[in-house]
Scaffold this motif. Structure first.
Motif, PDB file in Angstrom:
ATOM      1  N   ILE A  73       0.993  -1.314   0.130  1.00  0.00           N
ATOM      2  CA  ILE A  73      -0.048   0.029  -0.051  1.00  0.00           C
ATOM      3  C   ILE A  73       0.834   1.140  -0.104  1.00  0.00           C
ATOM      4  CG2 ILE A  73      -1.716   1.426   1.405  1.00  0.00           C
ATOM      5  CD1 ILE A  73      -2.842  -1.325   2.121  1.00  0.00           C
ATOM      6  N   GLU A  74       1.914   1.287   0.707  1.00  0.00           N
ATOM      7  CA  GLU A  74       2.949   2.291   0.592  1.00  0.00           C
ATOM      8  C   GLU A  74       3.304   2.732  -0.577  1.00  0.00           C
ATOM      9  OE1 GLU A  74       5.641   1.426   3.774  1.00  0.00           O
ATOM     10  OE2 GLU A  74       4.402   2.112   5.450  1.00  0.00           O
ATOM     11  N   ARG A  75       3.708   1.560  -1.298  1.00  0.00           N
ATOM     12  CA  ARG A  75       4.425   1.677  -2.472  1.00  0.00           C
ATOM     13  C   ARG A  75       3.251   2.375  -3.566  1.00  0.00           C
ATOM     14  NH1 ARG A  75       9.133  -0.819  -4.276  1.00  0.00           N
ATOM     15  NH2 ARG A  75      10.141  -1.843  -2.648  1.00  0.00           N
ATOM     16  N   LEU A  76       2.006   1.995  -3.429  1.00  0.00           N
ATOM     17  CA  LEU A  76       0.902   2.141  -4.330  1.00  0.00           C
ATOM     18  C   LEU A  76       0.689   3.869  -4.022  1.00  0.00           C
ATOM     19  CD1 LEU A  76      -1.390  -0.743  -4.102  1.00  0.00           C
ATOM     20  CD2 LEU A  76       0.060  -0.151  -6.023  1.00  0.00           C
ATOM     21  N   GLN A  77       0.665   4.053  -2.756  1.00  0.00           N
ATOM     22  CA  GLN A  77       0.329   5.582  -2.361  1.00  0.00           C
ATOM     23  C   GLN A  77       1.652   6.470  -2.947  1.00  0.00           C
ATOM     24  OE1 GLN A  77       0.103   5.123   1.785  1.00  0.00           O
ATOM     25  NE2 GLN A  77      -2.060   4.918   1.458  1.00  0.00           N
ATOM     26  N   ALA A 102      -7.959  -7.084  -0.665  1.00  0.00           N
ATOM     27  CA  ALA A 102      -9.016  -6.611   0.293  1.00  0.00           C
ATOM     28  C   ALA A 102      -8.455  -5.238   0.920  1.00  0.00           C
ATOM     29  CB  ALA A 102      -9.475  -7.467   1.498  1.00  0.00           C
ATOM     30  N   ALA A 103      -6.947  -5.272   1.330  1.00  0.00           N
ATOM     31  CA  ALA A 103      -6.420  -4.314   1.987  1.00  0.00           C
ATOM     32  C   ALA A 103      -6.190  -3.149   1.188  1.00  0.00           C
ATOM     33  CB  ALA A 103      -5.156  -4.786   2.571  1.00  0.00           C
ATOM     34  N   VAL A 104      -5.799  -3.228  -0.084  1.00  0.00           N
ATOM     35  CA  VAL A 104      -5.841  -2.192  -1.025  1.00  0.00           C
ATOM     36  C   VAL A 104      -6.900  -1.743  -1.407  1.00  0.00           C
ATOM     37  CG1 VAL A 104      -5.026  -1.900  -3.510  1.00  0.00           C
ATOM     38  CG2 VAL A 104      -3.745  -3.164  -1.963  1.00  0.00           C
ATOM     39  N   LEU A 109      -7.407   2.457  -3.004  1.00  0.00           N
ATOM     40  CA  LEU A 109      -6.447   2.576  -4.001  1.00  0.00           C
ATOM     41  C   LEU A 109      -7.050   1.387  -5.149  1.00  0.00           C
ATOM     42  CD1 LEU A 109      -3.200   2.113  -1.857  1.00  0.00           C
ATOM     43  CD2 LEU A 109      -4.108   4.058  -3.377  1.00  0.00           C
ATOM     44  N   ALA A 110      -6.620   1.724  -6.586  1.00  0.00           N
ATOM     45  CA  ALA A 110      -7.161   0.863  -7.393  1.00  0.00           C
ATOM     46  C   ALA A 110      -6.731  -0.412  -7.691  1.00  0.00           C
ATOM     47  CB  ALA A 110      -6.647   1.750  -8.751  1.00  0.00           C
ATOM     48  N   ILE A 111      -7.469  -1.394  -8.276  1.00  0.00           N
ATOM     49  CA  ILE A 111      -7.049  -2.834  -8.507  1.00  0.00           C
ATOM     50  C   ILE A 111      -7.520  -3.178  -9.918  1.00  0.00           C
ATOM     51  CG2 ILE A 111      -7.465  -5.053  -7.930  1.00  0.00           C
ATOM     52  CD1 ILE A 111      -8.532  -3.769  -4.851  1.00  0.00           C
TER      53      ILE A 111
END
Length: 282
Positions: A73-77, A102-104, A109-111
């Motif tokens: 998540i940190e990387r995605l952010q 589920a966490a993302v 954030l987008a999946i």
């Protein structure tokens, strides 16, 4: 051409055996990703080398998925593209990935899922079952004998097809547990898409004997399709079929065929046949 936005988790299906089953889109995203999260870094590294891809890998497996999701998540952010792959097939279907997704999603954030190989749909496509009845995915049944037997009992009344996965060291126990299902058909997919692929359809009661037919048959990964239970036609249909057969066949033969065709109880059909014969003689 589809856009591949930054800050997105890409859920990428990989081959279940045959390396040629990778999709062009999957290869594009694996090249494009800033980092690839995976179930087993050694396995995925070997897979990527086959396609000429070198990437930083993050281990995200069943034992650390919740904690590792924080790092993803940190990387995605930060705007990175993160691809997630399991060891084989589609992630989050009996493989790790569901908790990560589920966490993302919970983080807003987008999946983006990239469909591809799946032992579930591969096995179903070889079973020859009409899609009208639907199917359920049972995955791996319990490993403990009592719980596994109870799970099989629960499938006896299931009118839909059931997809079951099993590992080689437990396949004989599963086959034995399924014998009470009797004549209900099971399509066995062993080592699907791989060099020693084997597909067979047998009665559940004959499953252990099929496995015993060759020492190779207990090796490899299994995807099984338990065919839908035969549904008895309404009694009126049984009587109608029986009446037509009695016009051309002896009573016992007509009863047997009517029972096989309609699924109606043979004793009931026999009683009906006697009444029809008696009525015809009056």
């Amino acid at each position: 051409m589809q856009h591949y936005p930054e800050g997105t988790l890409y859920v990428v299906a990989t081959p279940i055996g045959n390396l040629a089953d990778i999709s062009l889109r999957a290869l594009h995203v694996l090249h494009l990703a800033n980092v690839i999260a995976c179930e087993d870094t050694r396995h995925t590294q070997g897979l990527l080398r086959q396609y000429g891809i070198e990437k930083t890998l993050l281990a995200v497996h069943e034992h650390n998925e919740a904690e590792a999701a924080v790092g993803v998540i940190e990387r995605l952010q930060r705007g990175e593209r993160v691809a997630y792959v399991s060891d084989a097939g589609t992630p989050a279907v009996s493989d790790p990935g569901a908790r990560l997704v589920a966490a993302v999603r919970a983080a807003g954030l987008a999946i983006m899922p990239l469909p591809g190989a799946s032992s579930v749909t591969t096995a179903l496509s070889a079973a020859g079952i009409s899609g009208d009845s639907g199917f359920i995915f049972a995955g791996f049944l319990p490993s403990k004998a009592g719980e596994r037997d109870q799970a099989v009992v629960g499938l006896q009344g299931e009118a839909r097809a059931v997809v079951i996965l099993e590992a080689p060291h437990r396949i004989e126990a599963l086959a034995q547990a399924m014998t009470p299902l009797g004549d209900r058909l099971v399509t066995i997919g062993r080592e699907l898409t791989k060099q020693f692929e084997e597909i067979a359809t047998v009665a559940a009661s004959a499953f252990p004997a099929w496995l015993a037919g060759s020492p190779q048959r207990t090796r490899g990964e299994f995807a099984l399709v338990l065919h839908p239970a035969a549904q008895a036609l309404p009694q009126d249909d049984g009587s109608r079929v029986l009446g037509l057969l009695l016009e051309q066949l002896p009573l016992k033969t007509a009863v047997k065929l009517a029972a096989d065709i309609t699924g109606a109880p043979r004793n009931d059909l026999y009683e009906t046949a006697l009444k029809l014969k008696k009525a015809g003689n009056e």
